[in-house]
Design a protein around this motif. Structure first.
Motif, PDB file in Angstrom:
ATOM      1  N   VAL A   6       0.710  -1.191  -0.056  1.00  0.00           N
ATOM      2  CA  VAL A   6       0.088   0.005   0.011  1.00  0.00           C
ATOM      3  C   VAL A   6       0.881   1.241  -0.034  1.00  0.00           C
ATOM      4  O   VAL A   6       1.697   1.284   0.788  1.00  0.00           O
ATOM      5  CB  VAL A   6      -0.980  -0.102   1.134  1.00  0.00           C
ATOM      6  N   PHE A   7       0.438   2.348  -0.615  1.00  0.00           N
ATOM      7  CA  PHE A   7       1.130   3.614  -0.836  1.00  0.00           C
ATOM      8  C   PHE A   7       1.598   3.976   0.700  1.00  0.00           C
ATOM      9  O   PHE A   7       0.760   3.726   1.714  1.00  0.00           O
ATOM     10  CB  PHE A   7       0.464   4.682  -1.285  1.00  0.00           C
ATOM     11  N   GLY A   8       2.691   4.291   1.164  1.00  0.00           N
ATOM     12  CA  GLY A   8       3.224   4.873   2.284  1.00  0.00           C
ATOM     13  C   GLY A   8       3.657   3.808   3.365  1.00  0.00           C
ATOM     14  O   GLY A   8       3.659   4.168   4.385  1.00  0.00           O
ATOM     15  N   GLU A   9       3.520   2.621   2.905  1.00  0.00           N
ATOM     16  CA  GLU A   9       3.928   1.624   3.812  1.00  0.00           C
ATOM     17  C   GLU A   9       5.191   1.047   3.235  1.00  0.00           C
ATOM     18  O   GLU A   9       5.459   0.713   2.239  1.00  0.00           O
ATOM     19  CB  GLU A   9       2.861   0.418   3.476  1.00  0.00           C
ATOM     20  N   PRO A  10       6.206   0.697   4.316  1.00  0.00           N
ATOM     21  CA  PRO A  10       7.629   0.357   3.960  1.00  0.00           C
ATOM     22  C   PRO A  10       7.286  -1.049   3.525  1.00  0.00           C
ATOM     23  O   PRO A  10       6.564  -2.055   3.844  1.00  0.00           O
ATOM     24  CB  PRO A  10       8.348   0.730   5.230  1.00  0.00           C
ATOM     25  N   LEU A  11       8.451  -1.489   2.635  1.00  0.00           N
ATOM     26  CA  LEU A  11       8.714  -2.984   2.345  1.00  0.00           C
ATOM     27  C   LEU A  11       9.947  -3.305   3.158  1.00  0.00           C
ATOM     28  O   LEU A  11      10.775  -2.920   2.930  1.00  0.00           O
ATOM     29  CB  LEU A  11       8.865  -3.181   0.781  1.00  0.00           C
ATOM     30  N   PHE A  12       9.832  -4.272   3.861  1.00  0.00           N
ATOM     31  CA  PHE A  12      10.877  -5.008   4.568  1.00  0.00           C
ATOM     32  C   PHE A  12      11.574  -6.036   3.857  1.00  0.00           C
ATOM     33  O   PHE A  12      10.853  -7.102   3.380  1.00  0.00           O
ATOM     34  CB  PHE A  12      10.479  -5.431   5.857  1.00  0.00           C
ATOM     35  N   ILE A  13      12.906  -5.955   3.787  1.00  0.00           N
ATOM     36  CA  ILE A  13      13.297  -7.071   2.965  1.00  0.00           C
ATOM     37  C   ILE A  13      14.714  -7.660   3.785  1.00  0.00           C
ATOM     38  O   ILE A  13      15.345  -6.957   4.397  1.00  0.00           O
ATOM     39  CB  ILE A  13      14.046  -6.660   1.541  1.00  0.00           C
ATOM     40  N   THR A  14      14.706  -8.949   3.756  1.00  0.00           N
ATOM     41  CA  THR A  14      15.982  -9.686   4.258  1.00  0.00           C
ATOM     42  C   THR A  14      16.384 -10.390   3.114  1.00  0.00           C
ATOM     43  O   THR A  14      16.063 -11.263   2.409  1.00  0.00           O
ATOM     44  CB  THR A  14      15.486 -10.614   5.272  1.00  0.00           C
ATOM     45  N   ALA A  15      17.861 -10.051   2.985  1.00  0.00           N
ATOM     46  CA  ALA A  15      18.679 -10.655   1.700  1.00  0.00           C
ATOM     47  C   ALA A  15      19.693 -11.368   2.302  1.00  0.00           C
ATOM     48  O   ALA A  15      20.370 -11.118   3.398  1.00  0.00           O
ATOM     49  CB  ALA A  15      19.064  -9.743   0.887  1.00  0.00           C
ATOM     50  N   HIS A  16      19.952 -12.625   1.760  1.00  0.00           N
ATOM     51  CA  HIS A  16      20.979 -13.392   1.938  1.00  0.00           C
ATOM     52  C   HIS A  16      22.062 -13.525   1.003  1.00  0.00           C
ATOM     53  O   HIS A  16      21.603 -13.845  -0.194  1.00  0.00           O
ATOM     54  CB  HIS A  16      20.595 -14.751   2.234  1.00  0.00           C
TER      55      HIS A  16
ATOM     56  N   ARG B 290      26.070  -0.111   7.136  1.00  0.00           N
ATOM     57  CA  ARG B 290      26.470  -0.462   5.659  1.00  0.00           C
ATOM     58  C   ARG B 290      26.437  -1.935   5.138  1.00  0.00           C
ATOM     59  O   ARG B 290      26.716  -2.682   5.941  1.00  0.00           O
ATOM     60  CB  ARG B 290      27.565   0.155   4.850  1.00  0.00           C
ATOM     61  N   SER B 291      25.647  -2.269   4.073  1.00  0.00           N
ATOM     62  CA  SER B 291      26.000  -3.610   3.758  1.00  0.00           C
ATOM     63  C   SER B 291      26.147  -3.775   2.140  1.00  0.00           C
ATOM     64  O   SER B 291      25.981  -2.856   1.488  1.00  0.00           O
ATOM     65  CB  SER B 291      24.783  -4.538   4.128  1.00  0.00           C
ATOM     66  N   PRO B 292      26.599  -4.950   1.546  1.00  0.00           N
ATOM     67  CA  PRO B 292      26.860  -4.747   0.303  1.00  0.00           C
ATOM     68  C   PRO B 292      25.551  -5.116  -0.724  1.00  0.00           C
ATOM     69  O   PRO B 292      25.762  -5.123  -2.003  1.00  0.00           O
ATOM     70  CB  PRO B 292      27.735  -6.099   0.099  1.00  0.00           C
ATOM     71  N   PHE B 293      24.462  -5.244  -0.351  1.00  0.00           N
ATOM     72  CA  PHE B 293      23.148  -5.511  -1.374  1.00  0.00           C
ATOM     73  C   PHE B 293      22.806  -4.074  -1.822  1.00  0.00           C
ATOM     74  O   PHE B 293      22.808  -3.102  -1.256  1.00  0.00           O
ATOM     75  CB  PHE B 293      22.286  -6.025  -0.374  1.00  0.00           C
ATOM     76  N   VAL B 294      22.380  -4.319  -3.256  1.00  0.00           N
ATOM     77  CA  VAL B 294      21.866  -3.233  -3.883  1.00  0.00           C
ATOM     78  C   VAL B 294      20.489  -3.907  -4.219  1.00  0.00           C
ATOM     79  O   VAL B 294      20.186  -4.850  -4.824  1.00  0.00           O
ATOM     80  CB  VAL B 294      22.722  -3.280  -5.296  1.00  0.00           C
ATOM     81  N   VAL B 295      19.662  -2.631  -4.094  1.00  0.00           N
ATOM     82  CA  VAL B 295      18.153  -3.184  -4.357  1.00  0.00           C
ATOM     83  C   VAL B 295      17.798  -2.770  -5.857  1.00  0.00           C
ATOM     84  O   VAL B 295      18.176  -1.583  -6.307  1.00  0.00           O
ATOM     85  CB  VAL B 295      17.219  -2.377  -3.387  1.00  0.00           C
ATOM     86  N   LEU B 296      17.165  -3.677  -6.251  1.00  0.00           N
ATOM     87  CA  LEU B 296      16.618  -3.305  -7.943  1.00  0.00           C
ATOM     88  C   LEU B 296      15.157  -3.221  -7.825  1.00  0.00           C
ATOM     89  O   LEU B 296      14.506  -4.216  -7.300  1.00  0.00           O
ATOM     90  CB  LEU B 296      17.185  -4.323  -8.487  1.00  0.00           C
TER      91      LEU B 296
ATOM     92  N   LEU C   4      26.230 -14.100   4.323  1.00  0.00           N
ATOM     93  CA  LEU C   4      25.876 -12.824   4.877  1.00  0.00           C
ATOM     94  C   LEU C   4      24.352 -12.349   4.809  1.00  0.00           C
ATOM     95  O   LEU C   4      23.924 -12.684   4.003  1.00  0.00           O
ATOM     96  CB  LEU C   4      26.697 -11.656   3.974  1.00  0.00           C
ATOM     97  N   THR C   5      23.761 -11.859   5.672  1.00  0.00           N
ATOM     98  CA  THR C   5      22.530 -11.539   5.888  1.00  0.00           C
ATOM     99  C   THR C   5      22.318 -10.046   6.361  1.00  0.00           C
ATOM    100  O   THR C   5      23.031  -9.656   7.087  1.00  0.00           O
ATOM    101  CB  THR C   5      21.659 -12.429   6.754  1.00  0.00           C
ATOM    102  N   SER C   6      21.391  -9.154   5.497  1.00  0.00           N
ATOM    103  CA  SER C   6      20.914  -8.181   5.897  1.00  0.00           C
ATOM    104  C   SER C   6      19.518  -7.743   5.899  1.00  0.00           C
ATOM    105  O   SER C   6      18.928  -8.241   4.846  1.00  0.00           O
ATOM    106  CB  SER C   6      21.689  -7.140   5.073  1.00  0.00           C
ATOM    107  N   SER C   7      18.780  -6.981   6.837  1.00  0.00           N
ATOM    108  CA  SER C   7      17.543  -6.518   6.531  1.00  0.00           C
ATOM    109  C   SER C   7      17.420  -5.309   6.398  1.00  0.00           C
ATOM    110  O   SER C   7      18.245  -4.643   7.192  1.00  0.00           O
ATOM    111  CB  SER C   7      16.855  -7.060   8.149  1.00  0.00           C
TER     112      SER C   7
END
Length: 187
Positions: free
Chosen positions: A1-11, A35-41, A73-76
């Protein structure tokens, strides 16, 4: 929904025999400011990808991360707002989200894209969103949710938050504003 954040955990896991060196990226991938090494696309069609960065933190040069064989390596992190582009998802529709890391040898490792559907808010959420996006508070709301430790609200801004919390208590935005302001006891 507009204005709601998207939470991501990447490994990312090094399945090779040799250590893997990956660059830190200046993207929104910060876990509590680290900082972490993940790039969001983000993509509308899973073919043309746009790199998304919140640009809320200063660029700093950091050494590559060395990931030993078999290690993970994991980052949220949160995707919501960018100073350069505004809100990541400000219109309804289907999107694709992925993350990638870039190795020091120039190779890139990209995760399988995940489809998401962004809906237009309804009810209290729509009313709160209309207020937030019609005022100069829009950027502050985005920054507040994306990087709350960096935002300082003035008296008028706090009143605006309280008004949304009280007038639109069932809205998604009210929940996040209450969290920021420490209004845990609201019903």
């Amino acid at each position: 929904v507009f204005g709601e954040p998207l939470f991501i955990t990447a490994h990312v896991r090094n399945v090779g025999i040799e250590p893997l060196s990956i660059y830190h990226q200046n993207s929104p991938t910060y876990e509590c400011g680290v900082r972490s090494p993940f790039v969001v696309l983000i993509s509308k069609d899973s073919k043309k990808w746009e790199r998304w960065s919140d640009q809320l933190r200063p660029r700093i040069k950091t050494p590559p991360v060395k990931l030993a064989s078999g290690k993970e390596l994991t980052s949220s992190f949160v995707i919501l707002f960018s100073r350069a582009h505004g809100f990541a998802f400000e219109q309804s529709g289907d999107f694709w989200v992925s993350v990638k890391v870039i190795a020091t040898d120039g190779s890139a490792i990209q995760a399988e894209p995940i489809p998401i559907t962004v809906s237009r808010p309804t009810g209290d959420s729509l009313k709160a969103w209309d207020i937030l996006r019609s005022k100069k508070f829009k950027q502050k709301y985005g920054e507040l949710i994306q990087a709350p430790w960096q935002v300082k609200l003035g008296v008028d801004d706090i009143k605006q938050c309280d008004d949304i919390i009280m007038d639109y208590p069932q809205s998604i935005q009210a929940d996040y504003l209450a969290l920021y302001l420490g209004r845990w006891d609201r019903e």
